[in-house]
Design a protein around this motif. Structure first.
Motif, short mmCIF file in Angstrom:
data_model
loop_
_atom_site.label_atom_id
_atom_site.label_comp_id
_atom_site.label_asym_id
_atom_site.label_seq_id
_atom_site.Cartn_x
_atom_site.Cartn_y
_atom_site.Cartn_z
N PHE A 149 0.82 -1.21 0.00
CA PHE A 149 0.00 0.00 0.00
C PHE A 149 0.86 1.26 0.00
O PHE A 149 0.43 2.32 -0.45
CB PHE A 149 -0.94 0.00 1.21
CG PHE A 149 -1.86 -1.19 1.24
CD1 PHE A 149 -2.26 -1.81 0.07
CD2 PHE A 149 -2.30 -1.72 2.45
CE1 PHE A 149 -3.10 -2.92 0.09
CE2 PHE A 149 -3.14 -2.82 2.48
CZ PHE A 149 -3.55 -3.42 1.30
N LYS A 150 2.09 1.15 0.48
CA LYS A 150 2.98 2.31 0.53
C LYS A 150 3.62 2.60 -0.82
O LYS A 150 3.77 3.76 -1.21
CB LYS A 150 4.07 2.08 1.58
CG LYS A 150 5.05 3.24 1.73
CD LYS A 150 6.06 2.97 2.84
CE LYS A 150 7.04 4.12 2.98
NZ LYS A 150 8.04 3.85 4.06
N TYR A 151 4.00 1.53 -1.57
CA TYR A 151 4.81 1.73 -2.76
C TYR A 151 4.08 1.54 -4.09
O TYR A 151 4.45 2.15 -5.08
CB TYR A 151 6.02 0.77 -2.73
CG TYR A 151 7.03 1.13 -1.67
CD1 TYR A 151 7.90 2.20 -1.85
CD2 TYR A 151 7.12 0.40 -0.50
CE1 TYR A 151 8.83 2.53 -0.88
CE2 TYR A 151 8.05 0.72 0.49
CZ TYR A 151 8.90 1.79 0.28
OH TYR A 151 9.82 2.12 1.25
N ILE A 152 3.07 0.68 -4.12
CA ILE A 152 2.42 0.41 -5.40
C ILE A 152 1.44 1.53 -5.73
O ILE A 152 0.65 1.95 -4.89
CB ILE A 152 1.70 -0.96 -5.37
CG1 ILE A 152 2.74 -2.07 -5.49
CG2 ILE A 152 0.68 -1.08 -6.48
CD1 ILE A 152 2.17 -3.45 -5.67
N THR A 201 11.81 -8.54 -1.81
CA THR A 201 12.92 -7.78 -2.39
C THR A 201 12.46 -6.78 -3.43
O THR A 201 13.20 -5.86 -3.77
CB THR A 201 13.93 -8.72 -3.05
OG1 THR A 201 13.27 -9.48 -4.06
CG2 THR A 201 14.56 -9.66 -2.03
N THR A 202 11.27 -6.97 -3.97
CA THR A 202 10.79 -6.08 -5.03
C THR A 202 9.27 -6.17 -5.09
O THR A 202 8.68 -7.14 -4.63
CB THR A 202 11.37 -6.48 -6.40
OG1 THR A 202 10.88 -5.59 -7.40
CG2 THR A 202 10.99 -7.90 -6.77
N LEU A 203 8.65 -5.16 -5.65
CA LEU A 203 7.22 -5.21 -5.92
C LEU A 203 6.96 -5.21 -7.43
O LEU A 203 5.80 -5.19 -7.86
CB LEU A 203 6.50 -4.03 -5.26
CG LEU A 203 6.51 -4.04 -3.73
CD1 LEU A 203 5.83 -2.80 -3.18
CD2 LEU A 203 5.84 -5.29 -3.18
N TYR A 204 8.03 -5.22 -8.20
CA TYR A 204 7.89 -5.21 -9.66
C TYR A 204 8.84 -6.25 -10.25
O TYR A 204 10.06 -6.06 -10.20
CB TYR A 204 8.22 -3.82 -10.21
CG TYR A 204 7.40 -2.72 -9.61
CD1 TYR A 204 6.11 -2.46 -10.08
CD2 TYR A 204 7.89 -1.95 -8.57
CE1 TYR A 204 5.35 -1.44 -9.52
CE2 TYR A 204 7.13 -0.94 -8.00
CZ TYR A 204 5.86 -0.69 -8.48
OH TYR A 204 5.10 0.31 -7.93
N PRO A 205 8.38 -7.38 -10.79
CA PRO A 205 6.97 -7.77 -10.85
C PRO A 205 6.52 -8.42 -9.55
O PRO A 205 7.34 -8.93 -8.78
CB PRO A 205 6.95 -8.79 -11.99
CG PRO A 205 8.31 -9.41 -11.94
CD PRO A 205 9.25 -8.31 -11.51
#
Length: 327
Positions: A149-152, A201-205
């Motif tokens: 919710f913070k980064y996407i 480690t990542t939200l993408y992908p």
């Protein structure tokens, strides 16, 4: 799964230096401590580099550096059991650290924390080994929704996850199951899967956000291997590990139990079995049924099957991935 042959880079020279008050090991600037691994400290490090020799600007990348102190580990004695043998042999923790490196350096899967580089200089006066690994900058998966919710910024994804907390669990634990499946297909057992060893480690992908870390207790095993040593973390390990002196246990079924416990902890935010000491915790895991605070019958069925008291009643990782709850 990436089927290409992979091996971490090995370097046999280490250079320790200071520049403008900053400490460097080779090209890596040492930053803050991130925690303690099974055999050593973990620090954040930054590597500075140029895309080309002609580039004026420097780029930088952050990594995790795990540091083993060879002298300390070599003086710490412990028992070691070979596969299919209940005859203990004496060894030292440096042998265990070497085993971790020899397994981790070949692992190449999007849901397993990658080991990029091993620095081991026999002439290093500090007698240390440095492992350069992927950084779990977003922390433990218990914080996944808060991080998301913070980064996407994709509102459709946010609405999807907010609408159903279970969707986040399915997203993460399918990835964890795929990581374990990769290990098992390569005859590797982890034996210490726990919530603290599952990071973002990542939200993408999003399908690569979950990573399994720490292979300090990992071993090579055949499908019918029987182990006799006590491995894993109380609360997350299967009960037969504590009570295996005569019959041993299947390390593959141990990983399945731990998967089920991690899923339970993610949903309930607490361990299902916890006593005043390790033995009481293992006894509770052996003797008490799981208590659920949810109404999802498919999820309850999945966790109960993974945490069946009899190891032979637990599913394979493929059967977990095929379970209706993931549909």
């Amino acid at each position: 799964m990436d089927n290409e042959i992979y091996e971490a880079i090995f370097k046999d020279k280490v250079e320790l230096r200071k520049e403008k008050g900053k400490k460097f090991i080779n090209e890596y600037e040492l930053k803050e401590d991130l925690g303690e691994g099974s055999f050593g400290k973990v620090k954040r490090v930054t590597r500075y580099y140029k895309e080309t020799e002609e580039s004026a600007e420097q780029n930088k990348s952050d990594y995790a550096m795990k540091i083993f102190h060879k002298t300390v580990l070599s003086h710490q004695r412990t028992c070691f059991y070979e596969s299919n043998s209940n005859d203990p042999k004496m060894t030292n923790l440096l042998e265990f650290a070497d085993n971790e490196i020899n397994i981790h350096k070949y692992l190449n899967h999007p849901n397993i924390c990658k080991l990029y580089e091993v620095i081991d200089d026999e002439d290093d006066p500090q007698q240390k080994i440095y492992l350069i690994m992927q950084l779990g900058d977003l922390g433990c998966i218990m914080n996944f929704c808060e991080i998301t919710f913070k980064y996407i910024r994709n509102q459709a994804i946010l609405d999807y996850l907010k609408m159903n907390y279970m969707q986040a669990a399915k997203l993460l634990f399918k990835q964890l199951a795929q990581a374990i499946q990769y290990l098992h297909e390569h005859n590797i057992v982890n034996r210490d899967i726990k919530i603290d060893n599952i990071i973002c480690t990542t939200l993408y992908p999003l399908n690569e956000c979950c990573k399994l870390i720490d292979f300090s207790t990992s071993r090579i095993a055949e499908k019918d291997s029987i182990f006799y040593d006590c491995a894993g973390t109380p609360g997350f390990r299967a009960p037969e590990v504590q009570f295996c002196l005569n019959d041993g246990y299947s390390p593959f079924k141990l990983d399945v139990w731990s998967f089920g416990i991690c899923l339970y902890v993610y949903i309930h935010e607490k361990l299902p079995f916890w006593g005043e000491g390790d033995l009481e915790t293992d006894l509770l895991a052996r003797d008490q049924p799981l208590q659920f605070e949810i109404q999802d019958d498919l999820l309850i069925n999945l966790i109960n099957s993974c945490c069946a008291k009899k190891p032979q009643d637990r599913p394979t990782i493929q059967e977990i991935l095929d379970h209706e709850w993931f549909k």
